[in-house]
Design an enzyme around this catalytic site. Structure first.
Site, mmCIF file in Angstrom:
data_model
loop_
_atom_site.group_PDB
_atom_site.id
_atom_site.type_symbol
_atom_site.label_atom_id
_atom_site.label_comp_id
_atom_site.label_asym_id
_atom_site.label_seq_id
_atom_site.Cartn_x
_atom_site.Cartn_y
_atom_site.Cartn_z
ATOM 1 N N SER A 60 -6.408 2.785 -8.796
ATOM 2 C CA SER A 60 -6.338 3.747 -9.897
ATOM 3 C C SER A 60 -7.655 3.826 -10.659
ATOM 4 C CB SER A 60 -5.223 3.350 -10.863
ATOM 5 O OG SER A 60 -3.991 3.258 -10.181
HETATM 6 N N1 SAH Z 1 -2.171 -0.313 -9.024
HETATM 7 C C1 SAH Z 1 -2.719 0.006 -7.741
HETATM 8 C C2 SAH Z 1 -2.359 1.438 -7.418
HETATM 9 C C3 SAH Z 1 -2.170 1.650 -5.981
HETATM 10 S S1 SAH Z 1 -1.636 3.282 -5.561
HETATM 11 C C4 SAH Z 1 -4.218 -0.164 -7.746
HETATM 12 O O1 SAH Z 1 -4.839 0.118 -8.772
HETATM 13 O O2 SAH Z 1 -4.774 -0.555 -6.720
HETATM 14 C C5 SAH Z 1 0.126 3.096 -5.591
HETATM 15 C C6 SAH Z 1 0.711 2.067 -4.672
HETATM 16 O O3 SAH Z 1 2.127 2.190 -4.729
HETATM 17 C C7 SAH Z 1 0.330 2.213 -3.207
HETATM 18 O O4 SAH Z 1 -0.234 1.021 -2.763
HETATM 19 C C8 SAH Z 1 1.666 2.518 -2.522
HETATM 20 O O5 SAH Z 1 1.766 1.964 -1.230
HETATM 21 C C9 SAH Z 1 2.654 1.870 -3.477
HETATM 22 N N2 SAH Z 1 4.019 2.371 -3.374
HETATM 23 C C10 SAH Z 1 4.445 3.632 -3.152
HETATM 24 N N3 SAH Z 1 5.788 3.692 -3.142
HETATM 25 C C11 SAH Z 1 6.227 2.423 -3.371
HETATM 26 C C12 SAH Z 1 7.523 1.832 -3.469
HETATM 27 N N4 SAH Z 1 8.651 2.537 -3.352
HETATM 28 N N5 SAH Z 1 7.595 0.501 -3.694
HETATM 29 C C13 SAH Z 1 6.477 -0.248 -3.821
HETATM 30 N N6 SAH Z 1 5.227 0.253 -3.734
HETATM 31 C C14 SAH Z 1 5.101 1.576 -3.509
#
Ligand code: SAH
Length: 211
Positions: A60
């Site tokens: 993010s």
């Molecule tokens: N906070 C993270 C954001 C990653 S993007 C960072 O800053 O690196 C969002 C993440 O949510 C992705 O890695 C995606 O795989 C995950 N995601 C999507 N749907 C999900 C679900 N149902 N349960 C768990 N993770 C999920």
């Protein structure tokens, strides 16, 4: 420009963007974002921008991490649930500001990568699992705080129900048009109070079976 200068510039941008809480700013200053960013983007680790982390996902934008973390009003007694571990960057920020972070990621390689970096950085107060976070983590509920880093298609009742009283849930939710709004939902004695923070753009929260 050397990394330290870039970092100072980024922190100034975050302040201007509304991240004013000293503890949150200090966590953003101390967590090395470059460790959570792929090698090819090292020179952009302190840009105020999301970056690809593989598997079609992104780390993010720092300003959004700052605003979401600040909205959680964290303290050292809080038990926090994070949905969407991704790179583990937001996890590391949370871990500095609360008692324990429970984090769920649906994509195994991302989860493994995040846990390896957190371990290398000696972050010990994180418990994680691979799974579908849209159901929350009922066995560990209630949580003082819940943060979702992927956009929910509908208002996430299941997660709100896993909040402790006075708990706060920060979550991006799809609007009727193409956009998403970042919501701050607080559990009160009588129910829930909801506040729309700002329009955002997150990858979708995908429910159902994990890969
Ligand atoms: N906070 C993270 C954001 C990653 S993007 C960072 O800053 O690196 C969002 C993440 O949510 C992705 O890695 C995606 O795989 C995950 N995601 C999507 N749907 C999900 C679900 N149902 N349960 C768990 N993770 C999920």
């Amino acid at each position: 420009m050397i990394a330290e200068t870039r970092k100072i510039r980024l922190i100034m941008e975050l302040r201007q963007g509304g991240v004013t809480d000293a503890d949150v700013l200090s966590a953003l200053e101390r967590v090395p974002r470059e460790r959570f960013v792929p090698d090819i983007f090292q020179d952009r680790a302190y840009d105020n921008a999301p970056l690809p982390i593989g598997e079609g996902q992104t780390i993010s934008q720092p300003l959004i991490v700052g605003l979401m973390t600040q909205a959680l009003e964290l303290n050292k007694r809080h038990k926090v649930l994070e949905i969407g571990t991704g790179s583990g960057y937001q996890t590391a920020i949370l871990a500095r500001l609360c008692r324990r972070v429970y984090t769920i990621e649906r994509i195994r390689p991302l989860y493994d990568g995040a846990m390896a970096v957190l371990q290398a950085l000696n972050v010990r107060n994180v418990t994680g699992k691979v799974g579908d976070g849209s159901k929350g983590w009922p066995e560990q509920a209630p949580f003082d705080r819940i943060i979702v880093t992927a956009a929910a298609p509908v208002y996430p009742d299941v997660l709100a129900d896993q909040l402790a009283e006075d708990g706060i849930l920060v979550v991006p939710v799809d609007r009727d048009d193409d956009g998403q709004d970042l919501l701050k939902i607080r559990r009160t004695a009588g129910g829930f109070k909801e506040e729309t923070m700002l329009p955002v753009r997150f990858v979708p929260l995908i429910s159902g079976r994990t890969d």
